[in-house]
Design a protein around this motif. Structure first.
Motif, mmCIF file in Angstrom:
data_model
loop_
_atom_site.group_PDB
_atom_site.id
_atom_site.type_symbol
_atom_site.label_atom_id
_atom_site.label_comp_id
_atom_site.label_asym_id
_atom_site.label_seq_id
_atom_site.Cartn_x
_atom_site.Cartn_y
_atom_site.Cartn_z
ATOM 1 N N SER A 10 -18.130 -0.646 -3.694
ATOM 2 C CA SER A 10 -16.713 -0.977 -3.573
ATOM 3 C C SER A 10 -15.858 -0.201 -4.569
ATOM 4 O O SER A 10 -14.633 -0.252 -4.498
ATOM 5 C CB SER A 10 -16.514 -2.484 -3.782
ATOM 6 N N SER A 11 -16.491 0.489 -5.507
ATOM 7 C CA SER A 11 -15.743 1.254 -6.502
ATOM 8 C C SER A 11 -15.483 2.664 -5.983
ATOM 9 O O SER A 11 -16.420 3.386 -5.664
ATOM 10 C CB SER A 11 -16.524 1.323 -7.829
ATOM 11 N N GLN A 12 -14.208 3.048 -5.892
ATOM 12 C CA GLN A 12 -13.857 4.360 -5.364
ATOM 13 C C GLN A 12 -12.762 4.996 -6.214
ATOM 14 O O GLN A 12 -12.055 4.319 -6.963
ATOM 15 C CB GLN A 12 -13.387 4.246 -3.908
ATOM 16 N N ARG A 13 -12.628 6.312 -6.084
ATOM 17 C CA ARG A 13 -11.520 7.045 -6.712
ATOM 18 C C ARG A 13 -10.635 7.576 -5.594
ATOM 19 O O ARG A 13 -11.100 8.282 -4.706
ATOM 20 C CB ARG A 13 -12.039 8.187 -7.577
ATOM 21 N N LEU A 72 -8.074 9.120 1.701
ATOM 22 C CA LEU A 72 -7.640 8.641 0.390
ATOM 23 C C LEU A 72 -8.692 8.888 -0.683
ATOM 24 O O LEU A 72 -8.374 8.933 -1.868
ATOM 25 C CB LEU A 72 -7.337 7.142 0.459
ATOM 26 N N ILE A 73 -9.951 9.018 -0.281
ATOM 27 C CA ILE A 73 -11.052 9.108 -1.243
ATOM 28 C C ILE A 73 -11.102 10.509 -1.819
ATOM 29 O O ILE A 73 -11.198 11.508 -1.094
ATOM 30 C CB ILE A 73 -12.376 8.737 -0.576
ATOM 31 N N ALA A 74 -11.074 10.589 -3.154
ATOM 32 C CA ALA A 74 -11.054 11.884 -3.827
ATOM 33 C C ALA A 74 -12.438 12.319 -4.289
ATOM 34 O O ALA A 74 -12.631 13.484 -4.623
ATOM 35 C CB ALA A 74 -10.104 11.841 -5.028
ATOM 36 N N ALA A 98 0.827 -1.212 0.000
ATOM 37 C CA ALA A 98 0.000 0.000 0.000
ATOM 38 C C ALA A 98 0.859 1.258 0.000
ATOM 39 O O ALA A 98 0.590 2.212 -0.749
ATOM 40 C CB ALA A 98 -0.938 -0.006 1.211
ATOM 41 N N THR A 99 1.904 1.304 0.838
ATOM 42 C CA THR A 99 2.748 2.499 0.870
ATOM 43 C C THR A 99 3.428 2.710 -0.469
ATOM 44 O O THR A 99 3.552 3.844 -0.948
ATOM 45 C CB THR A 99 3.795 2.380 1.985
ATOM 46 N N GLY A 100 3.839 1.605 -1.114
ATOM 47 C CA GLY A 100 4.486 1.736 -2.420
ATOM 48 C C GLY A 100 3.524 2.169 -3.503
ATOM 49 O O GLY A 100 3.848 3.024 -4.333
ATOM 50 N N HIS A 101 2.318 1.590 -3.514
ATOM 51 C CA HIS A 101 1.365 1.902 -4.574
ATOM 52 C C HIS A 101 0.857 3.331 -4.476
ATOM 53 O O HIS A 101 0.644 3.990 -5.498
ATOM 54 C CB HIS A 101 0.184 0.930 -4.496
ATOM 55 N N TYR A 102 0.672 3.812 -3.251
ATOM 56 C CA TYR A 102 0.163 5.168 -3.081
ATOM 57 C C TYR A 102 1.268 6.202 -2.992
ATOM 58 O O TYR A 102 0.982 7.416 -2.962
ATOM 59 C CB TYR A 102 -0.730 5.247 -1.828
ATOM 60 N N GLY A 103 2.538 5.757 -2.940
ATOM 61 C CA GLY A 103 3.649 6.706 -2.888
ATOM 62 C C GLY A 103 3.663 7.528 -1.619
ATOM 63 O O GLY A 103 3.972 8.721 -1.639
ATOM 64 N N VAL A 104 3.324 6.911 -0.490
ATOM 65 C CA VAL A 104 3.256 7.590 0.800
ATOM 66 C C VAL A 104 4.080 6.794 1.797
ATOM 67 O O VAL A 104 4.018 5.554 1.824
ATOM 68 C CB VAL A 104 1.792 7.697 1.297
ATOM 69 N N SER A 105 4.886 7.479 2.605
ATOM 70 C CA SER A 105 5.692 6.779 3.604
ATOM 71 C C SER A 105 4.793 6.122 4.647
ATOM 72 O O SER A 105 3.636 6.514 4.830
ATOM 73 C CB SER A 105 6.647 7.752 4.292
ATOM 74 N N ARG A 106 5.350 5.128 5.358
ATOM 75 C CA ARG A 106 4.574 4.417 6.360
ATOM 76 C C ARG A 106 4.094 5.376 7.449
ATOM 77 O O ARG A 106 2.929 5.327 7.872
ATOM 78 C CB ARG A 106 5.411 3.285 6.977
ATOM 79 N N GLY A 123 -0.630 13.330 -5.934
ATOM 80 C CA GLY A 123 -1.815 14.048 -6.386
ATOM 81 C C GLY A 123 -2.580 13.393 -7.514
ATOM 82 O O GLY A 123 -3.682 13.834 -7.845
ATOM 83 N N SER A 124 -2.012 12.373 -8.155
ATOM 84 C CA SER A 124 -2.711 11.697 -9.257
ATOM 85 C C SER A 124 -3.878 10.886 -8.725
ATOM 86 O O SER A 124 -3.874 10.443 -7.569
ATOM 87 C CB SER A 124 -1.750 10.787 -10.015
ATOM 88 N N LEU A 125 -4.889 10.693 -9.583
ATOM 89 C CA LEU A 125 -6.095 9.973 -9.198
ATOM 90 C C LEU A 125 -6.082 8.574 -9.795
ATOM 91 O O LEU A 125 -5.666 8.375 -10.929
ATOM 92 C CB LEU A 125 -7.346 10.716 -9.652
ATOM 93 N N ILE A 126 -6.562 7.610 -9.034
ATOM 94 C CA ILE A 126 -6.675 6.235 -9.506
ATOM 95 C C ILE A 126 -8.052 5.708 -9.148
ATOM 96 O O ILE A 126 -8.644 6.093 -8.137
ATOM 97 C CB ILE A 126 -5.587 5.316 -8.912
#
Length: 795
Positions: free
Chosen positions: A322-325, A314-316, A295-303, A331-334
Motif C-alpha cells: 500500500s506504500s507508493q510514491r 500517478l506512480i513515480a 484528489a484534484t486539489g491535492h495532486y494539483g490536477v484539473s478534473r 512534478g513534485s514527489l509525495i
C-alpha cells in the motif's frame, strides 16, 4: 485440539492413563493399561501403530469399525477414505508429539453425509519399546447432509418454471414447478403457496413487461441475465438481478436481491464526492472513471486531466504494497499510503482508491538507523538482526528454542490476488505472530513468507506456542474484500540438545519444517535425526523425477470411458505411470505432489497432454481422450497456448479432447481462472469437473462455468445398493446434469449391480474395473481393433 467427552467411559480411561504415567514416569505400557482392562470401551476403541510415515490400525473394536464403515484391522490410515485418513493422522500425530492425551473431532464423508465424532487419543509404549496410540470414540456421531445444507444455505432465490403457450403456440406465461425458500420470500409467499402458480399470478405487473419478454426470449436464445425493479403485492419494491438457464421448455432462474446494493451505491457516491481524503475510482483497465475534489486539489490536477489518467500514471516508482510514491501535477514527489478495494460503479466492477500523504513520515523513518535491521514491510527484525540475536543466545549457554515458520499456499495468494494483497497478508501475519508471542521472545521475518522465533528451551512452552500460532494463522484474512485462508508449518530445534552452532540449528529447524510440510502442512514437528534421512529420500525422489522427465521415461496408460447403455467406448482417460528401474512402479500420489512443489508439473503436464493427443489421433473417429489438469498448471500463463500447440502438433480434432479439472481450481475461483476456462473452451474442446459431489460448493461450480461433463466421485458409486443416500445423490446429480444439458459419468464402476443402478438412473457414461483397468497405449489399440468389447458379452 480441544474438547472433552464425558459420560461415555473415556473419563475413567483418562484417569487410568494418568495414574499409569505417574507410576511409570513415562508413557504407560500398552500391556498394563489396555490388555484385559478396557471392558466395554474395547468395543469403541482401536489401536494404531507401525512406522510414523505409514501407521496402521492394529486392532479395531466392533463399534469403532462400524463408525469407520469398513473392516479396519490391518488397514493403513492412508487407505481410509471420506476424510478419515487426515482426521485420524492428526489425532495420532498430535498424541505422539505431545506425549499426552489428545481430544478432537474426527469427520468422514460418505454418500454426501458428514459424520462427526469426538475422538480420544492416548499415547502408549509396548514392552518392545514401540510407541502406539489407543483411539477411543468419545460421544455420539453427528450427521450432516451436505447436499441439503447447500440448497438450504443459499440466500439466492432459485426457481424452475415451465412455459405455458396459448392456442397459437405463443408463450403467454410460465408455471412455477419448484422454488426454494429464498425465492418465495422475495415474492412475499411461501414455497407451498407459490409452487404450481402462474408467474404472473404472483407478480401481476409482469404481464406485458420487458422482464417477461426476457424470459420468453431465453427459451430460444438464453440470456446472460438482466436487472430490474418490480413492485410486490405488499407495495414494496424488489430490485433483482436475474440469471437464466434454458433447457427445452424449462427455465432455471436465479434471483439475487440487489436492493441493499442499490442503496449502498447511492450512499457511497455521496460519501465519495464530499470526502476530505483524496479518492478516485478506476476501471478494470486502470482508467480513472471518477475523482473527488480532494484528489484534484491535492495532486494539483484539473478534473478533466485527472479523468484522462490511468491509475498507474500517478506512480513515480515501484510500488510496495500500500506504500507508493506518486508524482503531483507540478512534478513534485509525495509518499502515500494507498487503500483500495473493489466496488460496483454504474453496473460494472471498479476499484476505489484512497490516498494518505505520508511524505514527512517516510522522511523521518528513513533517518532511523535501526531500519537496517528491520523488515520494511512488517516492521519485524530481519534476517541479519535475528542471526545476531541467535548467535548471542547460543553463546550465553542458557538454552533456547528455535522455531522456523513457512506460510502454506502463500504463492497462491500472490498469483491470484496480486502482490499488493500478498504484502497486506504478510503484514497481518506479522501482527498475529506478535500477539501469539507476547512480550517475551523474538519474532523475525527472514524473507518472502518465512518467519523465525526465538523462545525458551522448554518443549511444552514451544509446542503450546506453536499450536497457538497454527490456530491464529489458520483463521481467515480479509484481503481486498475477499476472505483468504492460508496456514503455517513449523519446525522446532532446541539448543543445546540439537547443537550449539547457530547455522546448524537453523538447518535442523528447517529440516523439521520440511517434515511438517510433508505431513500435510498446518502442523509442527520437533527435529529428529531420522528427518535428515527422510529429507535425503525426498531429494533423491525429486532428482530421479527430473531425470525421468528429461528422458521421457514416463508412460501414459489409458482407461476406457463407456456409454452406459450401449457399452461402446466413447473415450479414454489418460493416466500417468512411472516405472522406476529400482523403485518399481512409483505411485502418482508420491511423485505428483513433488512435481507440483518443484514446478516440474508444468513440463510433465505438457508432455502427458502432447503424448495423449498424438495417441488419440490414431484412434477411431469420435473416440475422445480425457486429460487431467493439475491446479498448479492453472498458474502457468501459457496454459492455453500449450493446449493449442498440443492439438496443432497432433492433428487431433479439438472436439475429441476433454480436459478434467479438480475442485481445487474452482475453490480458488478467480476471474483469471474462469477466463482461462473460457479461453480453453474457445479452442473447441470439452471441459469436465472431476470428483463432483465431494466438496462443499459443487453446485456453485455449475453456475460459475458451463461444464460439458460431471464426473460423479467413485465414493458414491461404491455406496450404491448399500446406502440409500448415495443412490439419492447419484440420481440427483444425474437429474441435475440432464436438466442443464451436461453429460454425467460415474467413476469406479466395479460390479454389474452398480452398472444396472446407474443405467436405471439415466447415467450417460461409466468408467471402472468392471470394463477395463488402465492399460498401455498398445493394449488400448488392440482393444479398438477387436470386433467387440470383451465386457459386452459379460453384460
Amino acid at each position: 485440539m480441544g474438547g472433552n467427552a464425558k459420560g461415555d467411559g473415556t473419563e475413567g480411561l483418562l484417569q487410568s492413563w494418568r495414574a499409569a504415567r505417574a507410576a511409570a514416569r513415562g508413557l504407560p505400557a500398552y500391556e498394563d493399561l489396555v490388555l484385559g482392562n478396557l471392558g466395554r470401551l474395547a468395543n469403541r476403541a482401536a489401536l494404531v501403530g507401525g512406522p510414523a510415515s505409514h501407521p496402521r490400525l492394529l486392532w479395531v473394536g466392533e463399534a469403532f469399525e462400524g463408525w469407520l464403515g469398513r473392516e479396519g484391522a490391518g488397514v493403513a490410515l492412508d487407505d481410509l477414505t471420506g476424510g478419515l485418513a487426515q482426521s485420524l493422522r492428526e489425532v495420532v500425530g498430535d498424541a505422539l508429539a505431545a506425549a499426552g492425551p489428545v481430544h478432537g473431532p474426527c469427520a468422514r464423508v460418505a454418500g454426501g453425509v458428514a459424520y462427526t465424532t469426538g475422538m480420544l487419543g492416548l499415547p502408549l509404549a509396548t514392552k518392545a519399546g514401540e510407541r502406539v496410540v489407543l483411539l477411543c470414540l468419545a460421544g455420539e456421531s453427528a450427521r450432516t447432509n451436505l447436499l441439503k445444507t447447500l440448497f438450504r444455505s443459499t440466500r439466492q432465490g432459485m426457481v424452475a418454471v415451465a412455459a405455458l403457450r396459448d392456442a397459437g403456440g405463443a408463450v403467454e406465461d410460465f408455471r412455477i414447478l419448484a422454488l426454494n425458500a429464498a425465492a418465495a420470500a422475495m415474492m412475499r409467499a411461501t414455497v407451498e403457496t407459490a409452487q404450481w402458480q402462474r408467474l404472473t399470478t404472483l407478480m401481476p405487473h409482469l404481464r406485458g413487461s420487458a422482464a417477461l419478454a426476457h424470459l420468453v426470449a431465453a427459451l430460444d436464445d438464453p440470456q446472460g441475465g438482466f436487472e430490474g425493479s418490480y413492485p410486490r403485492p405488499d407495495g414494496s419494491v424488489l430490485h433483482l438481478r436475474v440469471e437464466i438457464a434454458a433447457i427445452g421448455e424449462l427455465l432455471g432462474i436465479t434471483l439475487t436481491d440487489i436492493g441493499d446494493l442499490k442503496a449502498r451505491e447511492a450512499s457511497a457516491r455521496l460519501l465519495f464526492e464530499h470526502n476530505p481524503v483524496p479518492m478516485w475510482l478506476s476501471g478494470e483497465d486502470g482508467a480513472v472513471l471518477a475523482v473527488n475534489d480532494a484528489a484534484t486539489g491535492h495532486y494539483g490536477v484539473s478534473r478533466d486531466a485527472f479523468l484522462g489518467l490511468s491509475a498507474g500514471d500517478l506512480i513515480a516508482s515501484d510500488a510496495s504494497g500500500s506504500s507508493q510514491r506518486h508524482r503531483r501535477g507540478d512534478g513534485s514527489l509525495i509518499d502515500v499510503e494507498v487503500f483500495s478495494g473493489p466496488i460496483p460503479f454504474e453496473g460494472r466492477r471498479a476499484t476505489l482508491t484512497a490516498c494518505v500523504d505520508v511524505t514527512e513520515q517516510r522522511r523521518a523513518e528513513q533517518r532511523i538507523a535501526h531500519m537496517a535491521h528491520h523488515d520494511a514491510l512488517t516492521g519485524l527484525p530481519n534476517r541479519v538482526l535475528f542471526h545476531e540475536r541467535l548467535t548471542e543466545a547460543v553463546a550465553a549457554g542458557t538454552g533456547l528454542g528455535l522455531l522456523c515458520l513457512d506460510l502454506d499456499h502463500f504463492k497462491l495468494v500472490n498469483d491470484t490476488l496480486g502482490h499488493p494483497a500478498g504484502d497486506a497478508l504478510l503484514r497481518e501475519v506479522a501482527e498475529r505472530l506478535r500477539a501469539c508471542l507476547g512480550p517475551g521472545g523474538l519474532v523475525a521475518r527472514l524473507g518472502g513468507d518465512e518467519f523465525a522465533i526465538l523462545g525458551p528451551a522448554r518443549r511444552d512452552v514451544l509446542l503450546g506456542l506453536s499450536d497457538r500460532i497454527i490456530a491464529a494463522l489458520g483463521r481467515s484474512f480479509a484481503l481486498d474484500g475477499q476472505d483468504v485462508t492460508i496456514g503455517v508449518s513449523i519446525g522446532i530445534a532446541l539448543a543445546p540438545e540439537h547443537g550449539d552452532d547457530p547455522d546448524g540449528l537453523l538447518r535442523k529447524a528447517d529440516t523439521a519444517l520440511y517434515a511438517a510440510k510433508a505431513d500435510g502442512r498446518r502442523t509442527r514437528r520437533l527435529f529428529e535425526p531420522a528427518m535428515d534421512a527422510a529429507l535425503q529420500n525426498r531429494r533423491a525422489l525429486e532428482c530421479d523425477l527430473r531425470a525421468a522427465i528429461a528422458a521421457e521415461a514416463m508412460e501414459v496408460y489409458y482407461q476406457p470411458l463407456v456409454d452406459a447403455q450401449s457399452l461402446a467406448v466413447t473415450g479414454c482417460e489418460a493416466l500417468l505411470r512411472w516405472r522406476h528401474p529400482e523403485r518399481g512402479f512409483v505411485s502418482p500420489g508420491a511423485f505428483i505432489p513433488v512435481a507440483e512443489e518443484t514446478g516440474l508439473i508444468a513440463p510433465l503436464g505438457e508432455w502427458v497432454l502432447g503424448r495423449a493427443c498424438r495417441e488419440a489421433a490414431g484412434w477411431p473417429a469420435g473416440v475422445r481422450v480425457a486429460v487431467n489438469l493439475s491446479p498448479a498448471q492453472f498458474r502457468s500463463p501459457d496454459l492455453v497456448g500449450m493446449v493449442a500447440r498440443a492439438l496443432a502438433e497432433s492433428g487431433l480434432d479439438p472436439a475429441r479432447l476433454e480436459l478434467e479439472i479438480t475442485e481445487q481450481v474452482m475453490l480458488e475461483e478467480t476471474t483469471a481462472n474462469l477466463a482461462v476456462l473460457h479461453r480453453l473452451r474457445a479452442l473447441g474442446l470439452r471441459i469436465a469437473i472431476d470428483d463432483f459431489g465431494t466438496g462443499y460448493a459443487s453446485l456453485s461450480y455449475l453456475r460459475a462455468f458451463p461444464f460439458d461433463k460431471i464426473k460423479i466421485d467413485r465414493s458414491f458409486t461404491a455406496a450404491l445398493g448399500r446406502e440409500a443416500t448415495a443412490g439419492a445423490i447419484v440420481q440427483a446429480v444425474i437429474g441435475l446434469g440432464a436438466t442443464l444439458g451436461i453429460t454425467t459419468l460415474a467413476e469406479g464402476v466395479e460390479t454389474a449391480e452398480q452398472l444396472a443402478a446407474l443405467r436405471g438412473s439415466g447415467c450417460g457414461e461409466v468408467q471402472g474395473f468392471l470394463f477395463c483397468r488402465p492399460v498401455p497405449a498398445a493394449e488400448i489399440r488392440r482393444l479398438f481393433a477387436a470386433a467387440a468389447m470383451p465386457w459386452m458379452a459379460a453384460a
